[in-house]
Design a protein around this motif. Structure first.
Motif, mmCIF file in Angstrom:
data_model
loop_
_atom_site.group_PDB
_atom_site.id
_atom_site.type_symbol
_atom_site.label_atom_id
_atom_site.label_comp_id
_atom_site.label_asym_id
_atom_site.label_seq_id
_atom_site.Cartn_x
_atom_site.Cartn_y
_atom_site.Cartn_z
ATOM 1 N N TYR A 22 3.598 5.127 5.437
ATOM 2 C CA TYR A 22 5.077 5.375 5.467
ATOM 3 C C TYR A 22 5.253 6.755 4.487
ATOM 4 C CZ TYR A 22 6.356 0.867 7.243
ATOM 5 O OH TYR A 22 6.327 -0.337 7.916
ATOM 6 N N SER B 214 8.031 7.300 3.008
ATOM 7 C CA SER B 214 8.544 6.739 1.567
ATOM 8 C C SER B 214 7.431 6.525 0.474
ATOM 9 C CB SER B 214 9.557 5.575 1.867
ATOM 10 O OG SER B 214 8.692 4.425 2.472
ATOM 11 N N ASP B 215 6.179 6.060 1.039
ATOM 12 C CA ASP B 215 5.187 5.694 0.202
ATOM 13 C C ASP B 215 4.530 7.058 -0.274
ATOM 14 O OD1 ASP B 215 5.290 2.790 0.572
ATOM 15 O OD2 ASP B 215 3.849 2.776 2.092
ATOM 16 N N ALA C 264 6.292 9.567 -0.949
ATOM 17 C CA ALA C 264 7.173 9.976 -1.954
ATOM 18 C C ALA C 264 7.030 9.339 -3.380
ATOM 19 C CB ALA C 264 8.627 10.004 -1.617
ATOM 20 N N ALA C 265 6.734 7.822 -3.098
ATOM 21 C CA ALA C 265 6.546 6.964 -4.380
ATOM 22 C C ALA C 265 5.215 7.147 -4.965
ATOM 23 C CB ALA C 265 6.454 5.769 -4.095
ATOM 24 N N THR D 181 10.716 13.512 -4.366
ATOM 25 C CA THR D 181 11.796 13.110 -3.573
ATOM 26 C C THR D 181 11.503 12.982 -1.928
ATOM 27 O OG1 THR D 181 12.872 15.301 -3.085
ATOM 28 C CG2 THR D 181 13.723 14.068 -5.007
ATOM 29 N N LYS D 182 12.255 12.144 -1.331
ATOM 30 C CA LYS D 182 12.108 11.777 0.178
ATOM 31 C C LYS D 182 12.226 13.208 0.717
ATOM 32 C CE LYS D 182 12.831 6.899 -0.005
ATOM 33 N NZ LYS D 182 13.802 5.802 0.428
ATOM 34 N N SER E 118 9.733 15.132 2.927
ATOM 35 C CA SER E 118 9.940 15.673 4.335
ATOM 36 C C SER E 118 9.767 17.145 4.666
ATOM 37 C CB SER E 118 11.250 15.075 4.718
ATOM 38 O OG SER E 118 11.524 15.506 6.108
ATOM 39 N N ARG F 51 14.043 2.550 10.259
ATOM 40 C CA ARG F 51 14.213 3.302 8.963
ATOM 41 C C ARG F 51 12.995 3.866 8.438
ATOM 42 N NH1 ARG F 51 17.146 -1.076 5.589
ATOM 43 N NH2 ARG F 51 15.377 -2.059 6.732
ATOM 44 N N ASN F 52 12.020 3.304 8.896
ATOM 45 C CA ASN F 52 10.585 3.859 8.052
ATOM 46 C C ASN F 52 9.984 4.830 9.031
ATOM 47 O OD1 ASN F 52 10.596 2.545 5.578
ATOM 48 N ND2 ASN F 52 10.173 0.655 6.711
#
Length: 169
Positions: A55, A57-58, A60-61, A66-67, A71, A93-94
């Motif tokens: 993902y 988002s993963d 980013a984490a 930041t997302k 991106s 959303r993912n």
């Protein structure tokens, strides 16, 4: 202790590392952050072959970015044909990110190049000496990480206590 000499040697060595990084960037045209993303995606896909990708988002984490920053970097890699993005059908959303064939080839080529280079460097220096140097570098990095943590926590280190001109007053 010759603190000035130590600081000068450290700064010169770090400058040489930066020069090597710039030489590598000019050669590959993939910059550090983007290469880091390719490596993370590659490792994730190798460890999770049944998942379509990691993902965004993963990423980013894992990087602390930041997302939107992730991106932007992924967009650059996508434009070069290095990665592919796909919406997760189970949760729209993912977004899954995976290596495209060009990204996979790039990573394989980089691994081969690095293996060859490290082999040559360790043969030039000698395997035992190379391992000693790497151990020393890790020791320096560990100590520097401790000092940075102490600074972040506003702690006084043992060295600062020893060198504090007011500690005996």
């Amino acid at each position: 202790m010759d603190t000035e000499r130590i600081q000068r040697e450290y700064m010169q060595t770090m400058q040489e590392f930066r020069k090597l990084q710039m030489m590598h960037k000019r050669k590959t045209e993939i910059f550090g952050r983007e290469f880091g993303f390719l490596r993370m995606i590659e490792c994730f896909q190798r460890e999770n072959p049944d998942v379509p990708g990691i993902y965004a988002s993963d990423l980013a984490a894992r990087t602390g970015m930041t997302k939107s920053g992730v991106s932007k970097s992924l967009h650059k890699l996508e434009q070069r044909g290095m990665v592919a993005r796909a919406v997760d059908p189970n949760d729209r959303r993912n977004t899954f990110v995976s290596l495209a064939p060009a990204g996979r080839e790039f990573c394989e080529r980089q691994h081969a190049n690095w293996r060859t280079m490290i082999k040559r460097v360790s043969e030039d220096i000698g395997e035992e000496r190379f391992l000693e140097i790497m151990s020393g570098v890790r020791e320096i990095m560990r100590s520097m990480a401790q000092e940075l943590t102490a600074l972040e926590q506003n702690q006084t280190t043992e060295e600062e206590t020893r060198c504090d001109p007011f500690s005996e007053i």
